[in-house]
Design an enzyme around this catalytic site. Structure first.
Site, PDB file in Angstrom:
ATOM      1  N   ASN A  22       0.553  -1.232   0.274  1.00  0.00           N
ATOM      2  CA  ASN A  22       0.068   0.184   0.338  1.00  0.00           C
ATOM      3  C   ASN A  22       1.004   1.340   0.383  1.00  0.00           C
ATOM      4  O   ASN A  22       0.332   2.697  -0.027  1.00  0.00           O
ATOM      5  CB  ASN A  22      -0.914  -0.139   1.021  1.00  0.00           C
ATOM      6  N   ASP A 142       2.046  -5.555  12.127  1.00  0.00           N
ATOM      7  CA  ASP A 142       2.063  -4.427  12.165  1.00  0.00           C
ATOM      8  C   ASP A 142       1.991  -4.151  13.736  1.00  0.00           C
ATOM      9  O   ASP A 142       1.247  -4.779  14.831  1.00  0.00           O
ATOM     10  CB  ASP A 142       1.145  -3.768  12.121  1.00  0.00           C
ATOM     11  N   GLU A 205      15.310   1.427  12.657  1.00  0.00           N
ATOM     12  CA  GLU A 205      14.238   2.779  12.453  1.00  0.00           C
ATOM     13  C   GLU A 205      14.606   4.575  13.323  1.00  0.00           C
ATOM     14  O   GLU A 205      14.507   4.961  12.360  1.00  0.00           O
ATOM     15  CB  GLU A 205      13.292   2.463  11.389  1.00  0.00           C
TER      16      GLU A 205
END
Ligand SMILES: CC(C)=CCNc1ncnc2c1ncn2[C@@H]1O[C@H](COP(=O)(O)O)[C@@H](O)[C@H]1O
Ligand SMILES: [Zn+2]
Length: 348
Positions: A22, A142, A205
């Site tokens: 997505n 997720d 990250e």
């Protein structure tokens, strides 16, 4: 697309290992989705970050919420996945590992199972149309959704790994890095590894995840997404680098994503340079080509211009990515042959 890309980078055969479905939706596909759902009042500026623009990480994650509103039926997923695969193929990508988080949408009847089935359908459709690209799928967890959902996702991924003729190869761990802790997901990831699923984990990250990275590196994962803050030059530690090197875990590096998401200040500051200099397996990837208005050819060109790589060095970079794919050795051999066959044309 933001920039003109030299024909060499377009024609360069490429491997894409880090692409969120997505996040990879292009402008033309977004247009089609918007016209299917005008009542949502979603404008184009809400789904992509253009040239020279930057966003906070938080703002970037808001963009995914908007895209998810636009992509909430099997029909949407089929179109999005088919378009994304064809766009990667048109950009010279010969092998693609797509990743996506299966979602359930009660109002449209979408289930996590039908979500994955639909992505697989798109992969098979492209293959039957003769699109020149080998596509595999990683089921994404997720991190925001916690232990139980992670366990459920592992089960689903395992079922598909056993029934999809090698199309589903593994798991991705992604989502907002400032939410949740990897230790809660460790049992699910361990289970996945034990049943033969390959693991690609977003690690470090953001700067605050060193302890989590240290823990997750002991699994060890099969590949690392970003790993921005692992290296001591980026605020990480030699101990973390040693673990990555000891297990020889390839890094998936996404230059524009990190610059536009502001975890890296400038292209020239990107941690690619530290790992590449060490000769550690480093694979250039897009992350979210739609959201970050890029493509893989551009990312290779950016890496080359920023770090002064020769064409031979760029060729080796794309070639060596083959060794980092999750598909079996037979596929690696086929790809290496393809690279040999294409080389004269690319260097003509
Ligand atoms: C915000 C930013 C700089 C993004 C780039 N870095 C990312 N870090 C972690 N998870 C991500 C990133 N990009 C995409 N994702 C994950 O991929 C999802 C979108 O693709 P999909 O719905 O899984 O098909 C997002 O909701 C998120 O869970
Ligand atoms: Zn990512």
């Amino acid at each position: 697309m933001d920039n003109e890309v030299d024909v060499f980078y377009r024609e360069l055969p490429k491997v894409e290992l880090h692409a969120h479905l997505n996040g990879s939706v292009s402008c033309p596909t977004i247009e089609k989705l918007i016209s299917r759902k005008p009542h949502l009042n979603i404008g184009h500026g809400m789904t992509a970050i253009g040239k020279g623009q930057r966003r906070t990480l938080d703002e970037c994650f808001q963009v995914f919420k908007v895209i998810h509103q636009l992509v909430d039926t099997e029909e949407d997923i089929l179109m999005v996945a088919t378009d994304v695969i064809k766009e990667f193929a048109a950009d010279g990508v010969k092998y693609l590992e797509l990743r996506s988080t299966p979602r359930e949408e009660k109002h449209t009847g979408l289930t996590k199972k039908s979500y994955i089935e639909t992505v697989i359908k798109a992969i098979k459709q492209c293959k039957s149309e003769g699109v020149d690209i080998d596509v595999r799928f990683l089921v994404a967890i997720d991190r925001r959704n916690g232990t139980e959902v992670a366990m459920e996702t592992v089960k689903l991924a395992e079922d598909f790994m056993l029934s999809s003729d090698g199309l589903v190869l593994g798991l991705d761990l992604s989502g907002d890095p400032t939410v949740g802790h990897g230790k809660d997901l460790l049992p699910a990831l361990q289970k996945a590894k034990n049943c033969g699923l390959k693991l690609s984990l977003h690690l470090s990250e953001v700067p605050s995840q060193l302890e989590e990275s240290d823990l997750l590196l002991d699994l060890p994962p099969d590949r690392i997404g970003h790993g921005t803050f692992l290296h001591p030059a980026m605020g990480g530690s030699q101990g973390l680098v040693d673990k990555v090197v000891k297990h020889n875990i390839p890094l998936e590096l996404c230059l524009t994503s990190n610059v536009k998401g502001q975890t890296v200040a400038r292209y020239s500051d990107h941690h690619f340079k530290h790992w590449y200099q060490m000769g550690h397996p480093s694979v250039i990837c897009t992350d979210d080509k739609g959201v970050f208005s890029t493509d893989l050819s551009q990312e290779y060109q950016l890496a080359a211009s920023t770090f002064d790589l020769s064409r031979e060095a760029v060729w080796k970079l794309s070639h060596d990515a083959i060794d980092c794919i999750f598909a079996p050795d037979t596929v690696k051999q086929q790809l290496k042959q393809k690279w040999i066959d294409l080389k004269p044309q690319v260097f003509k």
